[in-house]
Design a protein around this motif. Structure first.
Motif, PDB file in Angstrom:
ATOM      1  N   ALA A  13       0.832  -1.204   0.000  1.00 22.48           N
ATOM      2  CA  ALA A  13       0.000   0.000   0.000  1.00 22.48           C
ATOM      3  C   ALA A  13       0.869   1.258   0.000  1.00 22.48           C
ATOM      4  O   ALA A  13       0.560   2.223  -0.718  1.00 22.48           O
ATOM      5  N   GLN A  55      -1.484  -4.703  -5.520  1.00 30.31           N
ATOM      6  CA  GLN A  55      -2.158  -4.404  -4.251  1.00 30.31           C
ATOM      7  C   GLN A  55      -3.579  -4.964  -4.261  1.00 30.31           C
ATOM      8  O   GLN A  55      -4.038  -5.543  -3.276  1.00 30.31           O
ATOM      9  N   ASN A  95     -12.201   0.236  -3.656  1.00 31.86           N
ATOM     10  CA  ASN A  95     -10.855   0.059  -4.191  1.00 31.86           C
ATOM     11  C   ASN A  95     -10.864  -0.671  -5.527  1.00 31.86           C
ATOM     12  O   ASN A  95     -10.028  -0.393  -6.389  1.00 31.86           O
ATOM     13  N   ILE A 137      -9.352   3.793   3.076  1.00 28.41           N
ATOM     14  CA  ILE A 137      -8.303   3.130   3.856  1.00 28.41           C
ATOM     15  C   ILE A 137      -8.774   3.062   5.304  1.00 28.41           C
ATOM     16  O   ILE A 137      -9.193   4.080   5.861  1.00 28.41           O
TER      17      ILE A 137
END
Length: 144
Positions: A13, A55, A95, A137
């Protein structure tokens, strides 16, 4: 295995966020300066593209291995708890959308003919993706 994946997801990340920020700045400068979009520029944009996708891949594996991921949705009650909802639904969904936007920006830039449009496609779509990523996040539980 779970702890290792969790640390890998947190470590990548940092790299993904840093490369996204650098590529956005680089593409913005390229667009504003009127530079010609070269193969080097495409490869620089590809670095952030790759880190973001790696990711995502690690995150999806972690989502199905983790006791906090998909199992929260199947157990029920995740929608009433904001932390559980973030982990089980909002973080992965937003995401995935962010990575899709980053992909669109990169792929569109490859098909365009004008250099300024190529830079603009990269910095705009990458920036929207970055904002979406930063918004979801889980700051309270992110490993430092």
């Amino acid at each position: 295995m779970y702890t290792g994946l969790q640390h890998l997801h947190s470590g990548i990340a940092y790299l993904a966020l840093a490369t996204l920020v650098l590529v956005i700045i680089y593409a913005l400068i390229g667009s504003l300066s009127g530079r010609v979009f070269t193969e080097k520029d495409r490869k620089i944009a590809m670095i952030a593209f790759i880190f973001a996708h790696v990711q995502l891949l690690v995150g999806l594996i972690l989502y199905f291995v983790s006791p906090l991921g998909f199992s929260l949705l199947t157990a029920g009650g995740a929608m009433s708890d904001s932390a559980a909802r973030l982990t089980a639904l909002e973080h992965p969904l937003i995401n995935i959308i962010a990575i899709a936007l980053i992909s669109v920006g990169y792929i569109r830039s490859k098909k365009m003919l004008v250099s300024r449009s190529k830079f603009r496609s990269i910095y705009m779509m990458y920036a929207i993706g970055l904002v979406l990523i930063l918004s979801r996040i889980p700051w309270a539980t992110w490993l430092y």
